[in-house]
Design an enzyme around this catalytic site. Structure first.
Site, PDB file in Angstrom:
ATOM      1  N   TYR A 176       0.843  -1.196   0.000  1.00 29.89           N
ATOM      2  CA  TYR A 176       0.000   0.000   0.000  1.00 29.89           C
ATOM      3  C   TYR A 176       0.882   1.252   0.000  1.00 29.89           C
ATOM      4  O   TYR A 176       2.105   1.167  -0.126  1.00 29.89           O
ATOM      5  CB  TYR A 176      -0.981  -0.063   1.163  1.00 29.89           C
ATOM      6  CG  TYR A 176      -2.029  -1.137   0.969  1.00 29.89           C
ATOM      7  CD1 TYR A 176      -3.195  -0.884   0.253  1.00 29.89           C
ATOM      8  CD2 TYR A 176      -1.833  -2.430   1.451  1.00 29.89           C
ATOM      9  CE1 TYR A 176      -4.146  -1.879   0.044  1.00 29.89           C
ATOM     10  CE2 TYR A 176      -2.772  -3.428   1.243  1.00 29.89           C
ATOM     11  CZ  TYR A 176      -3.927  -3.143   0.540  1.00 29.89           C
ATOM     12  OH  TYR A 176      -4.866  -4.138   0.311  1.00 29.89           O
ATOM     13  N   CYS A 349     -10.699 -20.508   3.695  1.00 27.29           N
ATOM     14  CA  CYS A 349     -11.178 -20.624   2.312  1.00 27.29           C
ATOM     15  C   CYS A 349     -11.236 -19.276   1.596  1.00 27.29           C
ATOM     16  O   CYS A 349     -11.321 -19.224   0.364  1.00 27.29           O
ATOM     17  CB  CYS A 349     -12.543 -21.286   2.275  1.00 27.29           C
ATOM     18  SG  CYS A 349     -13.872 -20.315   3.037  1.00 27.29           S
ATOM     19  N   ALA A 395     -24.412 -28.831   5.483  1.00 24.47           N
ATOM     20  CA  ALA A 395     -25.733 -28.229   5.675  1.00 24.47           C
ATOM     21  C   ALA A 395     -26.537 -29.005   6.711  1.00 24.47           C
ATOM     22  O   ALA A 395     -27.174 -28.418   7.596  1.00 24.47           O
ATOM     23  CB  ALA A 395     -26.491 -28.163   4.353  1.00 24.47           C
ATOM     24  N   ALA A 459     -32.391 -43.121   4.103  1.00 27.13           N
ATOM     25  CA  ALA A 459     -33.716 -42.551   4.382  1.00 27.13           C
ATOM     26  C   ALA A 459     -34.701 -43.009   3.308  1.00 27.13           C
ATOM     27  O   ALA A 459     -34.946 -42.310   2.319  1.00 27.13           O
ATOM     28  CB  ALA A 459     -33.635 -41.033   4.439  1.00 27.13           C
TER      29      ALA A 459
END
Length: 664
Positions: A176, A349, A395, A459
């Site tokens: 910078y 990540c 999830a 399931a």
């Protein structure tokens, strides 16, 4: 550096810097949040920083407060000396100080590493040399502009300290503005601010002197500097040690924050999970050896083990654990009380944090959906329900944890013999291994919360219909497309030969290993499967070709991860065929074709073909439940709703609210 240490470790020993005492050595180092509004502090910003203070960080260095209206890049970034910013600065200081945390503000000027998109004015830099990422040719700073820049640093520092902040940090690192003056590669000036190291340092020393004059002796004054620019012709360690000695000799500096890199190796100082832990610790320790100032280092310091290793020999005094604190603001409190396993891990990540910022959004986190949303109240739970979650990928695990924490009774069925879903395969690749840490964390939370997780349980529709749950949550994931279809050539529904026995998916390869000595990975994948498996095969010594219809491989990575990805692909000797697709797969060769022209050519002696062309949602159970007339609420999350990224899957699950989803 300081030398005090204890047998029990140094992380939670206090540290005196100037007139201030840090309760521990954990620092939340500067980073953008994009939570400002019109350059002013917002309630969201206060809540974000207060959460890290309440979690026990010893010092917070906010980032990055723009010092100069002329180089202020966006109203989403704070303008330190804005006329009406004082009240917000006071409120932020009060919020952080409530928890005993030291508050310092980084003074930011981007120089050529900025953007003209908002102000429409040219960037300003020591020399008119374009940044390799921004690619704008800046205007060379004139003498009066340099004086204005120095004065702007002083005004910005005074504005923060007058509002009760404990100090400021001058930013002369990572390519910078002030670092551009220090770099012989970037600074080509022929006046008193260019040439030898003494001249290149002049503006930094002038800024430090002006800031100290503006704030007086009480507030802290730190300098963030590079140990090395990591690029040929840039600042090296020897010169960095001399810079550190000169800063100490000024008598104005209280501590050094030592980093490395510039945009030539962007984003090395925000390196992803493929980089070594504590990436810059040794370089920073070398600088520390040259001075008698407290020294801070950051980048890839993720947990107690990393932190204590960096601090162990007394050469480094503070550790920046910024992304770890984004992932879990309570990390210091948990570590202090020995609850290391309860820390929600940063997975490195760069998807929710850096990726969101570079897309123009506010700071987010893949594993912590509360980031930037700390002001929002938790959902109101009016009724405790029995919930069946089908699927224990990220999830499903996160949904189970979220619902159990809300007070619901949760059972999870997982078809495989272990939780994790597709992450279980991705983590097998060494440079993606840390993805697995969020699965491990969530699985541990499932156990801690007493959730009934049943693995090896398929399931079946009859079993789901017969279970006594009030709500069914489906997190059944997605399955790979095996046809080779690409939207770049929509008239071709399937690549001829896609069903040959040597044609596999990325998950197949990770599960079973390579075949033969020459592999072709076919890439039209928005989630990184293609580049991950190509990198993996190349690293195993397989001659690997990656065929992609895009103009470059790894379009999923975005600017946050793209260049590091390509460096890894190059190291693995992966051969890239861009703007290319597969016309036909034969027994031992492929016929390739150009995306933008009609030419074709052969790739011979191919043993293994990997199709990584995206996934489609596994909706089989959802459709069966609908066909059977299921009357209970059925909620889909993650990939079985739409195949997206990991941060989307966790967001779906962590924001689930049954009072909304089950409303009539």
């Amino acid at each position: 550096m300081t030398r005090a240490a204890t047998d029990a470790g140094r992380l939670f020993t206090p540290l005196r810097i100037g007139a201030h005492v840090l309760p521990n050595r954990i620092v939340n180092t500067p980073h953008q949040t994009h939570l400002a509004h019109g350059g002013r502090v917002t309630p969201e910003q206060i809540a974000y920083y207060e959460a890290r203070a309440a979690g026990g960080a010893g010092m917070i260095v906010t980032g990055s407060w723009a010092v100069w209206r002329r180089t202020w890049t966006t109203p989403l970034v704070n303008l330190a000396a804005a006329p009406d910013a004082h009240a917000g600065h006071v409120a932020l200081a009060e919020a952080v100080h409530r928890h005993g945390t030291v508050l310092v503000g980084q003074l930011h000027d981007g120089g050529r590493q900025g953007s003209s998109a908002w102000q429409r004015l040219p960037l300003l830099a020591p020399s008119a040399i374009a940044d390799p990422v921004v690619r704008e040719i800046p205007k060379e700073l004139e003498h009066d502009e340099i004086q204005e820049m120095i004065a702007a640093h002083a005004s910005a520092a005074a504005a923060l300290c007058d509002a009760g902040w404990d100090g400021v940090e001058v930013f002369a690192a990572q390519g910078y503005a002030l670092a551009q003056f220090l770099s012989p590669q970037v600074n080509r000036r022929h006046d008193e601010y260019g040439g030898g190291l003494e001249a290149r340092m002049r503006v930094v020393l002038d800024v430090v002197a002006a800031v100290r004059d503006a704030v007086g002796r009480g507030p802290l004054l730190g300098v963030r500097m590079n140990a090395t620019d990591l690029v040929e012709g840039g600042l090296d360690v020897e010169d960095a040690c001399e810079v550190a000695r000169r800063l100490q000799g000024s008598g104005a500096v209280d501590y050094l924050s030592v980093s490395a890199g510039s945009n030539e190796l962007y984003p090395s100082w925000i390196a992803d999970m493929a980089a070594p832990r504590a990436t810059f610790a040794e370089a920073a320790a070398t600088v520390s050896d040259a001075v008698d100032l407290p020294v801070l280092v950051a980048t890839r310091i993720r947990d107690r083990s990393d932190a204590e290793r960096v601090l162990s020999d007394g050469r480094i005094d503070m550790v920046g654990m910024t992304r770890a604190l984004i992932a879990d603001p309570d990390l210091p409190r948990k570590l202090r009380s020995g609850q290391d396993a309860a820390v929600r891990p940063c997975i490195g990540c760069n998807q929710g944090c850096l990726g969101s910022l570079l897309a123009g959004g506010a700071l987010r986190c893949t594993v912590n959906v509360a980031v930037g949303r700390e002001t929002l109240p938790p959902p109101v739970v009016r009724r405790r329900r029995r919930v069946l979650v089908v699927g224990a990928g990220p999830a499903g695990l996160q949904a189970a944890v979220t619902l159990a924490e809300q007070g619901h009774e949760v059972t999870v069925w997982e078809r495989a013999d272990r939780p994790g879903g597709q992450v279980s395969w991705a983590r097998l690749v060494p440079t993606r291994a840390e993805l697995g840490s969020i699965v491990d964390h969530l699985a541990q939370r499932v156990r801690d919360l007493g959730i009934d997780l049943v693995t090896g349980r398929d399931a079946r529709i009859d079993d789901v219909m017969a279970c006594d749950a009030d709500v069914v949550v489906l997190a059944t994931g997605s399955v790979p497309d095996r046809t080779g279809f690409t939207s770049a050539l929509p008239a071709v529904a399937a690549v001829p030969g896609h069903d040959r026995p040597h044609v596999r998916s990325a998950v197949d390869v990770l599960a079973a290993g390579p075949r033969g000595v020459r592999a072709v990975v076919v890439d039209d994948d928005p989630h990184g499967q293609a580049t991950t498996v190509a990198e993996h095969l190349g690293a195993l010594g397989i001659e690997t070709h990656l065929v992609t219809r895009s103009i470059h491989a790894g379009s999923w990575a975005g600017p946050a991860n793209l260049e590091p990805l390509h460096r890894r692909l190059a190291a693995a000797r992966v051969r890239l065929h861009t703007s290319t697709w597969v016309q036909r797969i034969d027994e031992d060769h492929l016929v390739l074709r150009g995306v933008f022209d009609a030419r074709t050519w052969r790739l011979d002696d191919v043993d293994d073909v990997v199709l990584a062309t995206g996934n489609h949602a596994d909706t089989s159970l959802y459709e069966a439940l609908r066909a059977a007339g299921e009357s209970r609420p059925v909620i889909r999350l993650g990939d079985c709703l739409a195949p997206r990224r990991l941060d989307h899957a966790i967001w779906d699950a962590a924001t689930i609210d049954l009072e909304v989803s089950c409303a009539p």
